[in-house]
Scaffold this motif. Structure first.
Motif, PDB file in Angstrom:
ATOM      1  N   LYS A  83      -4.157   6.619   1.552  1.00 17.23           N
ATOM      2  CA  LYS A  83      -4.896   6.036   0.435  1.00 17.23           C
ATOM      3  C   LYS A  83      -6.014   6.955  -0.037  1.00 17.23           C
ATOM      4  N   ALA A 115       0.828  -1.202   0.000  1.00 18.33           N
ATOM      5  CA  ALA A 115       0.000   0.000   0.000  1.00 18.33           C
ATOM      6  C   ALA A 115       0.867   1.259   0.000  1.00 18.33           C
ATOM      7  N   GLU A 118     -10.006  -5.468  -1.005  1.00 22.93           N
ATOM      8  CA  GLU A 118     -10.101  -4.804   0.295  1.00 22.93           C
ATOM      9  C   GLU A 118     -11.493  -5.029   0.908  1.00 22.93           C
ATOM     10  N   ASP A 166      -9.938  -2.751  -5.011  1.00 24.12           N
ATOM     11  CA  ASP A 166     -11.033  -2.347  -4.128  1.00 24.12           C
ATOM     12  C   ASP A 166     -11.863  -3.565  -3.692  1.00 24.12           C
TER      13      ASP A 166
END
Length: 253
Positions: free
Chosen positions: A224, A130, A249, A246
């Protein structure tokens, strides 16, 4: 004309029954499309050269600015570790697709290539994906001419005091706002000093120099959100790979 270039495969697609077309980001020849004949065949000696994320020397023939045709190649780094891990593959795919969409055909620049190469190597080394991707996004924004202004107010030019308890960032305007100007963007994002410190570090840091960075989860979440807003506002790209990130996550992968 015969070309010999070092490049990274950022896109690979089937073409016909047994062929593939790859797009490679090269260090000195921009973004190039190359036809690899027979790459889908089981015994193809060129199949490995068409895998995503592969760094290699490519020798191809090309007339004008059309597709090249691969003659030979030598792999430097296969990055098979990235392809074998679904999470790493998702981040690496995003890095490649982002560069593919931003970098125009024949647009040269060693910096594009070096940052992608460093991104893939950092992912393979086990550094926080990340954080790596946020830093990579910052480099993409800067190189594309959309780097955010983070040291002084984007509106009035006033220096932002380092002891602020809360900073206000406007992705729409392209940088940080002082307290007196934050009313200019009702959607300006309030971020912590820790997040601002990292954003400023990212603006100055070359990905090739990234060491171990330990970032708290709440700070990563802010990073983020801010970088996503800058990418959406300044570049406005709809990337399939980001949608997949996405989804991962969402399901806690």
């Amino acid at each position: 004309m015969l070309y010999r270039v070092e490049g990274i495969v950022i896109r690979s697609m089937d073409y016909g029954e047994g062929n593939k077309i790859i797009t490679i980001c090269t260090e000195n020849a921009g973004k190039v499309g190359v036809l690899v004949r027979g790459a889908k065949k089981v015994k193809s000696r060129h199949a490995a050269l068409t895998q995503l994320f592969t760094t290699a020397e490519y020798v191809f023939f090309r007339n004008g600015t059309g597709l090249g045709t691969l003659n030979a190649g030598e792999i430097y780094q296969s990055h098979h570790v990235l392809r074998e891990d679904i999470v790493l593959a998702a981040y690496a795919s995003y890095a490649c697709e982002l560069l593919d969409r931003v970098l125009q055909d024949e647009e040269t620049g060693s910096f594009w290539y070096q940052q992608l190469k460093a991104c893939l190597e950092a992912l393979e080394e086990g550094k926080d994906p990340a954080v790596i991707i946020n830093l990579y996004e910052m480099k993409i924004l800067q190189t594309a001419g959309y780097g955010p202004e983070l040291s002084s107010c984007i509106s009035c030019g006033r220096d932002i005091a380092p002891q602020e308890e809360r900073y206000w960032v406007s992705p729409r305007l392209g940088g940080v706002l002082c307290r007196a100007c934050k009313h200019l963007d009702s959607q300006a994002m309030g971020i912590s000093p820790r997040t601002m410190k990292l954003l400023r570090l990212f603006a100055q840091l070359d990905l090739r120099r990234l060491g171990h960075v330990d970032v708290k989860e709440e700070t990563k979440a802010e990073l983020k959100a801010v970088m996503r807003a800058f990418m959406d506002m300044q570049l406005g790209l709809n990337l399939k790979s980001r949608g997949f990130l996405d989804q991962m996550e969402k399901y806690g992968l």
